[in-house]
Design a protein around this motif. Structure first.
Motif: not given
Length: 316
Positions: A203-215
């Motif tokens: 869950r966390i890995t997927a959320a962080v990956d989305r956040a990195v792409e957003h950044l």
């Protein structure tokens, strides 16, 4: 005529060497770090429980491994003990992150945050209503402080903080205190909090990956980031700490190297010299900006050693 041409050529070459130093992706920040740490210590002769000239300054000094004046860390600790004694153990009634910040600092200087003049700085971590009263920063820094040294308490459940943070994710990736769009600062701080779980919790890995792409998507062409009503160096510093914490090399990752610059070159535009940074371009020196920029540089250095800024397990 030849002599005149030669003189003009030499003069042009001299001029071409003038101006700002080029900040390439291989830039060595060590001299800037040394100057900045010296300035922070000189500007904070009596550190105590405070967000300015207090915990952030002491913590970054500890994490940098810098040589500090004899008794400087003890001065902070004694001042914190005094504050707790004067206020019957209460540091704040509204911002739980004040307890987390103090706990992190005490741990960073090698002391026990569960026993500070008879008080535990984790005492209120079990009160989710109090923690979340501050919004996401409460849960973010509660999690960061717990994981700095793997603290465990029978009445504190990390999952409560994790679920709170995950529930606030925006559809496009990222987090914010409020508003219709993610905020770069809060998104970066969430990544810092989730770093110990990255690659381990799906869950966390997927959320962080989305956040990195957003950044990467919202990064400006000059390498910086827009926050609130404009660009500032602290936002960029938080991104540096975040990306470094999950193993992203900001010097080589093409997602964060734009045509107009990379994060490091943008960051250095705010350096005023003499170990001082400003918050926004054209403004005077700012102690909070200076602290956070030092944190970012230390995070980059720790990244090279395979360490994270908020992982204190290797502090001697």
């Amino acid at each position: 005529m030849k002599k005149l041409f030669a003189f003009v050529l030499i003069f042009a070459l001299i001029l071409s060497g003038c101006g700002a130093e080029k900040i390439g992706t291989d830039y060595d920040f060590s001299k800037i770090m040394e100057e900045t740490m010296e300035n922070i210590i000189e500007s904070t002769p009596n550190p105590g429980h405070s967000s300015i000239a207090g915990e952030w300054s002491v913590m970054v000094a500890a994490r940098s491994g810098a040589e500090v004046p004899e008794g400087w860390f003890d001065t902070y600790y004694e001042n914190l003990c005094g504050t707790l004694e004067e206020n019957s153990g209460v540091l704040t009634s509204t911002k739980h992150s004040n307890y987390s910040r103090a706990a992190l600092t005490v741990a960073a200087i090698g002391k026990d945050p569960t026993e500070v003049n008879g008080y535990s700085l984790f005492e209120h971590h079990s009160d989710f209503e109090f923690v979340s009263n501050q919004g996401l920063p409460g849960s973010i820094f509660a999690l960061i402080s717990l994981d700095s040294l793997g603290f465990e308490f029978d009445d504190v459940d990390r999952e409560v903080f994790i679920e709170h943070i995950l529930s606030e994710e925006y559809d496009c990736g990222g987090w914010a205190l409020q508003g219709e769009n993610p905020d770069v600062d809060i998104t970066a701080q969430v990544i810092q909090a989730f770093a110990p779980y990255y690659g381990k919790d799906e869950r966390i890995t997927a959320a962080v990956d989305r956040a990195v792409e957003h950044l990467s998507e919202v990064q400006q062409e000059n390498g910086g980031f827009f926050a609130w009503e404009g660009e500032n160096v602290q936002t960029t510093a938080q991104v540096i700490i975040a990306l470094s914490s999950i193993g992203i090399d900001i010097r080589t990752d093409e997602r964060f190297i734009k045509e107009g610059g990379w994060i490091g070159s943008y960051f250095m535009q705010y350096y005023l010299g003499n170990g001082e940074f400003c918050h926004t371009l054209g403004m005077p020196k700012d102690p909070m900006a200076t602290d956070q920029c030092m944190q970012a540089m230390v995070a980059m250095e720790l990244f090279e050693k395979g360490e994270r800024y908020y992982d204190f397990t290797k502090i001697e």
